[in-house]
Design an enzyme around this catalytic site. Structure first.
Site, PDB file in Angstrom:
ATOM      1  N   LYS A 181       0.873  -1.179   0.000  1.00 50.44           N
ATOM      2  CA  LYS A 181       0.000   0.000   0.000  1.00 50.44           C
ATOM      3  C   LYS A 181       0.900   1.217   0.000  1.00 50.44           C
ATOM      4  O   LYS A 181       1.846   1.317   0.793  1.00 50.44           O
ATOM      5  CB  LYS A 181      -0.863  -0.027   1.281  1.00 50.44           C
ATOM      6  CG  LYS A 181      -1.818   1.132   1.385  1.00 50.44           C
ATOM      7  CD  LYS A 181      -3.177   0.772   0.805  1.00 50.44           C
ATOM      8  CE  LYS A 181      -4.042   1.977   0.487  1.00 50.44           C
ATOM      9  NZ  LYS A 181      -3.765   2.621  -0.812  1.00 50.44           N
ATOM     10  N   GLN A 227       7.428   3.840   3.738  1.00 49.81           N
ATOM     11  CA  GLN A 227       6.032   3.404   3.810  1.00 49.81           C
ATOM     12  C   GLN A 227       5.881   2.125   4.642  1.00 49.81           C
ATOM     13  O   GLN A 227       4.852   1.923   5.292  1.00 49.81           O
ATOM     14  CB  GLN A 227       5.521   3.175   2.378  1.00 49.81           C
ATOM     15  CG  GLN A 227       4.023   3.142   2.234  1.00 49.81           C
ATOM     16  CD  GLN A 227       3.372   4.517   2.157  1.00 49.81           C
ATOM     17  OE1 GLN A 227       3.896   5.402   1.505  1.00 49.81           O
ATOM     18  NE2 GLN A 227       2.250   4.691   2.830  1.00 49.81           N
ATOM     19  N   LYS A 273       5.351   1.781  -3.207  1.00 49.07           N
ATOM     20  CA  LYS A 273       5.247   3.152  -3.729  1.00 49.07           C
ATOM     21  C   LYS A 273       5.472   3.099  -5.228  1.00 49.07           C
ATOM     22  O   LYS A 273       6.129   2.176  -5.730  1.00 49.07           O
ATOM     23  CB  LYS A 273       6.320   4.045  -3.093  1.00 49.07           C
ATOM     24  CG  LYS A 273       6.065   5.532  -3.236  1.00 49.07           C
ATOM     25  CD  LYS A 273       5.098   6.061  -2.192  1.00 49.07           C
ATOM     26  CE  LYS A 273       4.704   7.481  -2.481  1.00 49.07           C
ATOM     27  NZ  LYS A 273       3.864   8.070  -1.409  1.00 49.07           N
ATOM     28  N   ASP A 286      -0.512  10.795  -4.402  1.00 46.78           N
ATOM     29  CA  ASP A 286       0.679  11.422  -3.797  1.00 46.78           C
ATOM     30  C   ASP A 286       0.867  12.722  -4.582  1.00 46.78           C
ATOM     31  O   ASP A 286      -0.069  13.176  -5.272  1.00 46.78           O
ATOM     32  CB  ASP A 286       1.913  10.510  -3.894  1.00 46.78           C
ATOM     33  CG  ASP A 286       3.091  11.035  -3.049  1.00 46.78           C
ATOM     34  OD1 ASP A 286       3.011  10.968  -1.825  1.00 46.78           O
ATOM     35  OD2 ASP A 286       4.082  11.541  -3.627  1.00 46.78           O
ATOM     36  N   THR A 308      -4.731  13.306   5.547  1.00 48.07           N
ATOM     37  CA  THR A 308      -3.314  13.463   5.904  1.00 48.07           C
ATOM     38  C   THR A 308      -3.118  14.755   6.698  1.00 48.07           C
ATOM     39  O   THR A 308      -2.455  14.766   7.745  1.00 48.07           O
ATOM     40  CB  THR A 308      -2.430  13.451   4.642  1.00 48.07           C
ATOM     41  OG1 THR A 308      -2.756  12.293   3.878  1.00 48.07           O
ATOM     42  CG2 THR A 308      -0.962  13.424   4.997  1.00 48.07           C
ATOM     43  N   SER A 342      -6.815   5.516   3.861  1.00 46.91           N
ATOM     44  CA  SER A 342      -6.876   4.673   2.657  1.00 46.91           C
ATOM     45  C   SER A 342      -7.208   3.240   3.048  1.00 46.91           C
ATOM     46  O   SER A 342      -7.975   2.553   2.360  1.00 46.91           O
ATOM     47  CB  SER A 342      -5.532   4.690   1.928  1.00 46.91           C
ATOM     48  OG  SER A 342      -5.415   5.853   1.155  1.00 46.91           O
TER      49      SER A 342
HETATM   50  P1  NDP Z   1       0.382  17.910  -3.856  1.00 50.11           P
HETATM   51  O1  NDP Z   1       0.844  17.614  -5.228  1.00 50.11           O
HETATM   52  O2  NDP Z   1      -1.073  18.067  -3.586  1.00 50.11           O
HETATM   53  O3  NDP Z   1       1.111  19.231  -3.306  1.00 50.11           O
HETATM   54  C1  NDP Z   1       2.484  19.320  -3.208  1.00 50.11           C
HETATM   55  C2  NDP Z   1       2.864  20.720  -2.780  1.00 50.11           C
HETATM   56  O4  NDP Z   1       4.269  20.782  -2.584  1.00 50.11           O
HETATM   57  C3  NDP Z   1       2.529  21.772  -3.826  1.00 50.11           C
HETATM   58  O5  NDP Z   1       2.280  22.984  -3.173  1.00 50.11           O
HETATM   59  C4  NDP Z   1       3.819  21.833  -4.639  1.00 50.11           C
HETATM   60  O6  NDP Z   1       3.987  23.068  -5.317  1.00 50.11           O
HETATM   61  C5  NDP Z   1       4.850  21.647  -3.572  1.00 50.11           C
HETATM   62  N1  NDP Z   1       6.034  20.978  -4.138  1.00 50.11           N
HETATM   63  C6  NDP Z   1       6.084  19.773  -4.752  1.00 50.11           C
HETATM   64  N2  NDP Z   1       7.319  19.491  -5.175  1.00 50.11           N
HETATM   65  C7  NDP Z   1       8.065  20.538  -4.827  1.00 50.11           C
HETATM   66  C8  NDP Z   1       9.425  20.854  -4.968  1.00 50.11           C
HETATM   67  N3  NDP Z   1      10.283  19.993  -5.570  1.00 50.11           N
HETATM   68  N4  NDP Z   1       9.848  22.026  -4.467  1.00 50.11           N
HETATM   69  C9  NDP Z   1       8.982  22.873  -3.844  1.00 50.11           C
HETATM   70  N5  NDP Z   1       7.697  22.633  -3.675  1.00 50.11           N
HETATM   71  C10 NDP Z   1       7.239  21.491  -4.150  1.00 50.11           C
HETATM   72  O7  NDP Z   1       1.002  16.755  -2.937  1.00 50.11           O
HETATM   73  P2  NDP Z   1       0.577  16.300  -1.485  1.00 50.11           P
HETATM   74  O8  NDP Z   1       0.121  17.458  -0.694  1.00 50.11           O
HETATM   75  O9  NDP Z   1      -0.276  15.114  -1.622  1.00 50.11           O
HETATM   76  O10 NDP Z   1       1.977  15.771  -0.906  1.00 50.11           O
HETATM   77  C11 NDP Z   1       2.892  16.604  -0.213  1.00 50.11           C
HETATM   78  C12 NDP Z   1       3.851  15.732   0.577  1.00 50.11           C
HETATM   79  O11 NDP Z   1       3.105  14.938   1.509  1.00 50.11           O
HETATM   80  C13 NDP Z   1       4.681  14.748  -0.248  1.00 50.11           C
HETATM   81  O12 NDP Z   1       5.939  14.573   0.391  1.00 50.11           O
HETATM   82  C14 NDP Z   1       3.875  13.459  -0.121  1.00 50.11           C
HETATM   83  O13 NDP Z   1       4.672  12.318  -0.330  1.00 50.11           O
HETATM   84  C15 NDP Z   1       3.425  13.572   1.322  1.00 50.11           C
HETATM   85  N6  NDP Z   1       2.273  12.751   1.684  1.00 50.11           N
HETATM   86  C16 NDP Z   1       1.074  12.908   1.030  1.00 50.11           C
HETATM   87  C17 NDP Z   1      -0.006  12.156   1.421  1.00 50.11           C
HETATM   88  C18 NDP Z   1      -1.359  12.367   0.823  1.00 50.11           C
HETATM   89  O14 NDP Z   1      -2.323  11.751   1.334  1.00 50.11           O
HETATM   90  N7  NDP Z   1      -1.529  13.187  -0.183  1.00 50.11           N
HETATM   91  C19 NDP Z   1       0.101  11.123   2.477  1.00 50.11           C
HETATM   92  C20 NDP Z   1       1.385  11.115   3.146  1.00 50.11           C
HETATM   93  C21 NDP Z   1       2.419  11.886   2.727  1.00 50.11           C
HETATM   94  P3  NDP Z   1       3.553  23.178  -6.859  1.00 50.11           P
HETATM   95  O15 NDP Z   1       2.054  23.242  -6.846  1.00 50.11           O
HETATM   96  O16 NDP Z   1       4.198  24.425  -7.329  1.00 50.11           O
HETATM   97  O17 NDP Z   1       4.091  21.954  -7.514  1.00 50.11           O
END
Ligand code: NDP
Length: 448
Positions: free
Chosen positions: A90, A111, A126, A166, A209, A380
């Protein structure tokens, strides 16, 4: 040389040019040293650590699709099925140009422990692709998702491997992937989570999350004699995790003053307007400049090279919710100098190892992502339960289960840290608590 050091050297030698994977393994193995050394002979004979750091299966595949100009594009697809000792694989699918095998392996490795900490029967995996959904039309995103699943569907299933969202994979992408999976297999089953509510999704999954991060942070603060209400919070990112972390923080009485994206960041001393942020990011899929344009109290700052503006703002609690290694030693120093007393990771591995050590040495309460952001995968797993039951639970039912899970996670890592003489070290606590259950299951199942 100790068994832990031997295995870490082996990981570096066998997985060249995968620095994020090395970093994730190092952090876990360092925390486990005390547990491993107490059982070194047995673990070494069974090659338990070698098996733990080697994925059960790694799938790498070509994803060809046709863009709106009729041009064929080719992306790399990945799924790493890391460990199934305690349940089916998962873990999410990341769609971002920075995706490579090392990134997917680091996320898959983390994970395993995260899923174990939830107390639910889910193994670690993943996947993703270097496809960038940004700037693509809906038709192009659909073409990519259909091609991606056309290959991946052979290896996933409700009882074998259940991917989720993600970075870059939200409700739209999951919808296209689910439709193609169903078409190819004829199965209406809980093979993907993060589905829309009209076709098997769970209420509260979108919020899970971010909400879970706040439930855990609230409990961590409470157990350390502090209250989240009235505190100033700095958040990075403005995606799924960041938006719902900001919403729950404000519901709990805190003031969130920052959010960011990959090109800039917002300082809003009056408190982030979450409805406006959702409109800009979820509906318009626009830049944060649009948030600043619509709100008088907000300052927009363009991101300069190597500078992570949000961590220079005065705050009590910092919640990194964007991406890996976004909070470095300089940022940690700025946070401590500004009086920040708690950091909880919404993103996966957003804090560098040097920054983590600095924060811990300076008395900052620090909770790692594998515990703090586990609410997403936990919910999930609740979606999987609802799909198996052919039932849908109410928002309140799911939310209250989520809260219970996050509070339990905090106590299991707090207890593990105390039991192994490292009270207050929640990084060690999370790794140890997550590891013990997986190690026990691996030992019980023999050499597989
Ligand atoms: P989203 O794609 O919804 O949002 C990601 C955010 O981070 C955006 O604001 C994006 O900006 C910014 N971002 C992404 N890559 C970069 C980078 N290289 N440099 C600077 N800013 C960056 O993703 P999530 O919110 O789902 O995920 C965010 C984090 O949380 C990740 O590490 C993910 O693995 C982790 N996570 C997510 C879960 C979930 O349920 N969604 C569960 C557990 C962990 P921009 O819009 O400009 O790209």
């Amino acid at each position: 040389m100790s068994y832990v050091d031997e295995v870490f050297d082996l990981v570096v030698a066998k997985n060249p040019a995968q620095p994020e994977f090395h970093q994730a393994v190092k952090e876990v193995l360092e925390s486990l040293r005390v547990v491993i050394e107490a059982n070194e002979e047995k673990y070494r004979k069974d090659a338990l650590l070698e098996r733990l750091v080697t994925p059960e299966r790694q799938l790498l595949f070509r994803v060809p699709w046709v863009d709106d100009k009729g041009q064929v594009q080719v992306n790399n697809g990945f799924r790493v099925q890391f460990n199934s000792a305690i349940g089916p694989y998962k873990g999410g699918l990341r769609l971002h140009p920075s995706v490579n095998l090392g990134i997917i392996k680091f996320l898959g490795f983390e994970q395993i422990f995260k899923n174990s900490l939830t107390g639910l029967p889910i193994g670690g995996g993943k996947g993703g692709s270097d496809f960038d959904p940004k700037g693509k039309s809906d038709r192009e995103v659909m073409a990519f998702c259909q091609s991606f699943i056309t290959e991946l569907h052979k290896y996933i299933g409700a009882d074998t491997d259940v991917p989720a969202g993600d970075i870059g994979t939200g409700a739209r992408e999951i919808g296209y992937m689910y439709g193609q999976y169903k078409r190819l297999t004829g199965l209406y089953e809980g093979v993907l989570t993060g589905k829309g509510l009209s076709y098997g999704g769970s209420l509260a999954r979108t919020e899970a999350t971010g909400y879970g991060l706040l439930y855990l942070t609230e409990e961590m603060l409470k157990c350390n004699g502090k209250d989240i209400a009235g505190k100033t919070v700095a958040i990075s990112g403005s995606g799924n995790v960041a938006i719902y972390a900001a919403q729950k923080a404000q519901q709990l009485g805190a003031k969130v003053v920052t959010v960011s994206d990959s090109t800039g960041w917002i300082y809003d001393p009056e408190g982030i307007d979450v409805d406006l942020l959702k409109e800009v990011k979820e509906v318009k899929r626009a830049r944060l400049t649009e948030y600043a344009a619509a709100r008088k109290s907000a300052e927009y700052h363009e991101k300069k090279n190597g500078e992570h503006g949000v961590w220079n703002v005065k705050c009590d609690v910092a919640l990194p919710c964007a991406t890996q290694n976004e909070l470095d030693l300089e940022d940690a120093k700025a946070l401590v100098a500004n009086g920040c007393f708690a950091v909880a990771e919404g993103a996966n591995m957003p804090t560098t190892m040097e920054a983590t050590e600095y924060l811990q040495k300076n008395g900052v309460l620090f909770c790692p992502g594998k515990a703090a952001n586990a609410g997403g995968v936990a919910t999930s797993a609740l979606e999987m339960s609802q799909n198996s039951e052919r039932l849908s639970w109410t928002f309140e039912e799911v939310d209250s289960k989520l809260k219970g899970i996050m509070v339990n996670i905090f106590h299991s890592l707090d207890d593990a840290a105390k039991q192994y003489g490292m009270a207050g070290n929640y990084v060690a606590g999370a790794n140890i608590a997550g590891f013990l259950k997986v190690a026990d299951a691996m030992q019980a199942q023999g050499i597989v």
